[in-house]
Design an enzyme around this catalytic site. Structure first.
Site, PDB file in Angstrom:
ATOM      1  N   ASP A  93       0.861  -1.183   0.000  1.00 25.12           N
ATOM      2  CA  ASP A  93       0.000   0.000   0.000  1.00 25.12           C
ATOM      3  C   ASP A  93       0.895   1.230   0.000  1.00 25.12           C
ATOM      4  O   ASP A  93       2.096   1.154   0.289  1.00 25.12           O
ATOM      5  CB  ASP A  93      -0.920  -0.041   1.220  1.00 25.12           C
ATOM      6  N   ASP A 128      -3.656   7.509  -3.934  1.00 26.75           N
ATOM      7  CA  ASP A 128      -4.971   7.995  -4.330  1.00 26.75           C
ATOM      8  C   ASP A 128      -5.602   8.754  -3.177  1.00 26.75           C
ATOM      9  O   ASP A 128      -5.038   8.824  -2.076  1.00 26.75           O
ATOM     10  CB  ASP A 128      -5.864   6.828  -4.767  1.00 26.75           C
ATOM     11  N   ALA A 196     -11.948   3.010  -0.027  1.00 29.64           N
ATOM     12  CA  ALA A 196     -12.741   3.788   0.929  1.00 29.64           C
ATOM     13  C   ALA A 196     -14.079   3.150   1.269  1.00 29.64           C
ATOM     14  O   ALA A 196     -15.080   3.849   1.467  1.00 29.64           O
ATOM     15  CB  ALA A 196     -12.942   5.216   0.411  1.00 29.64           C
ATOM     16  N   CYS A 279     -15.026 -24.795  16.572  1.00 31.35           N
ATOM     17  CA  CYS A 279     -14.156 -24.852  15.405  1.00 31.35           C
ATOM     18  C   CYS A 279     -13.272 -26.087  15.528  1.00 31.35           C
ATOM     19  O   CYS A 279     -13.010 -26.566  16.642  1.00 31.35           O
ATOM     20  CB  CYS A 279     -13.311 -23.574  15.339  1.00 31.35           C
ATOM     21  N   CYS A 281     -10.135 -26.251  13.964  1.00 36.65           N
ATOM     22  CA  CYS A 281      -8.761 -25.944  13.578  1.00 36.65           C
ATOM     23  C   CYS A 281      -7.798 -26.447  14.650  1.00 36.65           C
ATOM     24  O   CYS A 281      -8.209 -26.859  15.739  1.00 36.65           O
ATOM     25  CB  CYS A 281      -8.586 -24.441  13.347  1.00 36.65           C
TER      26      CYS A 281
END
Length: 491
Positions: A93, A128, A196, A279, A281
Site C-alpha cells: 500500500d 490515491d 474507501a 471450530c 482448527c
C-alpha cells in the site's frame, strides 16, 4: 485483454481466476486473501502464513517502511521478500490509508511507486484520495479527479515487471464509482481496488458497500481483477465474491486477536464469553477456552490470530468450492442470515441481478429456493428474459402440476415458482429442475406471476389461461387481464 488475469470458473458475479505476478514469478489463484503485515509488528510470521496457512500473497505498507529508518534501510538493502521472509507475492500500500486517517502524507505518487519498485514490491499502489462515504458531491468529484490524475502519473512511472493498482474511488455516488471504474479500466494499470469502503463495513452498511462495488464493476472490464480494500471479516467474503471481487486484505485476524476476539463466519465472539470453541482448527482442538484465557498475553494473541486465520482461509476455500459447484448464492444466503445488515447486503446484491446474470453460467447444479430472496436470483431474471424467444401457440394453458384442461387448448405449459411458465420439454433443464418447498412462499408465486405477465406481454395475440392453486389475490394482480384465471382448487 489483461494478460495478468485469466478467468477459470464463474458463478453469479463470483469467479475463480489466476493472477499472474511476474515479478514474484508466481500465479495467485483468486479469490485470494492477502493477510496484512505490519512491518513493525509480527503477530504471525509471513513464512508461517505461507507454510501453515497456504497464503500465496500478502500486503504490507510501503509508507510505514519508507518512514521507519532501520526498516527502510533493510528493505532497500535486502529487498522486501528477504525482509519479510515470504516466498509468494507481496503487494504494498502507498500511504493512502494514513492520508485518510491523518489528512496528510509527505510522499508523491512518483516517489512512493519508485520506492516500492526499489524494495522489490510485486504489486504497488499509487497515492490515491480515499474519499469517505456521504461527503458532499463536489468534494467527491474533486478528489476523484485528483485520484485519476495520479493514476495517469502512475502510468508514466517505469515500474518494470511490477504490477500497479488503480484504485476506484467515488464515495457513495454510484455514477462517480462507475465513471472511476471506466477511467481506471482505460489505463494500462493492472489491479483495481475498490477504495474507501472500510467506513461502510465498520458501520455495517453492507448494502451501500454492495452498491459501490456494483457501480465500480459496471465501469471495469470483465478481465479486471478487483480488490476490495479492507474487507477483512470472513462473514462477508462470500457476499463480496458474489459481487465480483477477487482479492481481500485482512488485518482483522491480528487486530481482533489483540482484543481477545474470536472470529467465526457468523460474526465475532469475545473469548471471555466462550465456554466451547466451535471450530476444528488446530488451535481449537488443542485448547479449551480456559486454556486460551490462561496463556500469557502474547501467546494468547498469537493463538487467537492463528485461529482467526484458519477460519478466514477456510472460508476462502469454501467459496471457491461453491463457485466450482455452482452454488455460491446458496452460501451467500447462509451468511446473510448471520446479521440483519448482512441480509441488507444480500438484498442489495439481488438488486443487481441483471448485472450478475451476464456472468452467471447458463447451466450448473441444482437451484435451491430457500427464501423469498431466491425469487430474485439471476437465474429467474434470465428465464423471464428468455420467454420472448419461445414459440407460443394460438391458445395456451399455463398450469401448476399436470396439464388439467389442456385438451381445451393447443398446448399446455408448466408454471413453476419462482420462474413461471415454460414448455414441458424443458422440465429437465437448469434451472427449471429447481428444488422448491411444498409451502411455496409469496415471493416465489409473485415471481412466477411476473413470468406469466412477461409471456403475455411478448405474445399479445395469444389466448392464455393460467390454472393456479389458490394463489393470493395480490399475486394474481400481477397477471394481465388478458390472461384467463382458473382456480384449480375450486374444481
Amino acid at each position: 485483454m489483461r494478460e495478468s488475469f485469466e478467468l477459470r470458473d464463474t458463478d453469479a458475479g463470483g469467479r475463480i481466476g489466476e493472477l499472474t505476478v511476474p515479478r514474484a514469478d508466481v500465479t495467485v489463484e483468486t479469490p485470494a486473501l492477502l493477510p496484512v503485515i505490519n512491518p513493525n509488528l509480527d503477530t504471525i510470521a509471513p513464512r508461517r502464513l505461507a507454510d501453515e496457512f497456504g497464503a500465496e500473497i500478502l500486503i504490507t505498507n510501503s509508507y510505514i517502511i519508507h518512514g521507519t529508518d532501520d526498516v527502510r534501510e533493510r528493505a532497500l538493502e535486502d529487498g522486501l521478500h528477504e525482509l519479510l521472509d515470504f516466498p509468494g507475492a507481496i503487494m504494498t500500500d502507498s500511504g493512502s490509508f494514513q492520508l485518510s486517517e491523518y489528512g496528510d502524507i509527505d510522499v508523491t505518487t512518483e516517489e512512493i511507486l519508485e520506492f516500492q519498485h526499489k524494495i522489490g514490491s510485486d504489486i504497488a499502489t499509487p497515492v490515491d484520495i480515499p474519499t469517505p462515504p456521504d461527503v458532499p458531491r463536489d468534494r467527491a468529484e474533486a478528489e476523484l479527479e485528483t485520484t485519476q490524475e495520479r493514476l495517469e502519473i502512475a502510468e508514466g512511472v517505469d515500474t518494470g515487471e511490477m504490477l500497479v493498482s488503480a484504485p476506484v474511488q467515488g464515495s457513495t455516488y454510484p455514477d462517480l464509482r462507475e465513471a472511476a471504474g471506466r477511467h481506471a479500466n482505460g489505463t494500462t494499470l493492472d489491479v483495481f481496488p475498490v477504495g474507501a469502503v472500510v467506513p461502510l463495513m465498520n458501520d455495517y452498511r453492507y448494502d451501500d458497500m454492495v452498491d459501490a462495488v456494483a457501480a465500480a464493476k459496471r465501469g471495469l472490464g470483465a478481465d479486471a481483477p478487483v480488490h476490495l480494500f479492507g474487507a477483512g471479516h470472513p462473514m462477508m467474503f462470500a457476499l463480496g465474491v458474489a459481487m465480483g471481487c477477487d482479492l481481500f486484505d485482512s488485518a482483522a485476524y491480528a487486530l481482533y486477536a489483540r482484543d481477545d476476539r474470536y472470529l467465526t463466519v457468523r460474526g465475532t465472539r469475545l473469548l471471555e464469553d466462550l465456554e466451547y470453541l466451535p471450530c476444528s482448527c488446530s488451535v481449537c482442538t488443542s485448547h479449551s477456552p480456559d486454556d486460551l484465557r490462561a496463556l500469557p498475553d502474547d501467546e494468547r494473541e498469537e493463538e487467537l490470530a492463528a485461529h482467526n486465520l484458519h477460519v478466514t482461509f477456510a472460508e476462502i476455500r469454501r467459496i471457491k468450492q461453491a463457485i466450482r459447484a455452482g452454488n455460491l448464492l446458496e452460501l451467500v444466503e447462509q451468511r446473510a442470515r448471520s446479521h440483519p445488515t448482512m441480509l441488507d447486503g444480500y438484498r442489495a446484491l439481488l438488486d443487481h441481478a441483471e448485472q450478475l446474470e451476464r456472468s452467471d453460467p447458463v447451466s450448473k447444479g441444482a437451484f435451491f429456493h430457500v427464501s423469498s430472496e431466491s425469487a430474485r436470483r439471476p437465474e429467474v431474471v434470465r428465464h423471464h428474459r428468455r420467454l420472448e424467444r419461445l414459440s407460443v401457440p394460438d391458445s395456451l394453458f399455463l398450469t401448476e402440476g399436470q396439464p388439467a384442461r389442456g385438451d381445451e387448448f393447443d398446448d399446455s405449459w408448466r408454471v413453476e415458482p419462482p420462474f413461471g411458465p415454460f414448455p414441458r420439454a424443458l422440465s429437465r433443464s437448469y434451472p427449471l429442475t429447481a428444488e422448491v418447498p411444498e409451502r411455496t412462499d409469496r415471493a416465489a408465486l409473485s415471481a412466477a406471476a411476473n413470468g406469466v405477465a412477461r409471456l403475455a406481454e411478448v405474445n399479445p395475440d395469444a389466448d392464455l389461461a393460467l390454472g393456479h392453486r389458490g394463489w393470493p389475490a395480490g399475486v394474481l394482480e400481477r397477471v394481465p387481464e388478458s390472461v384467463e384465471l382458473i382456480d384449480l382448487t375450486s374444481d
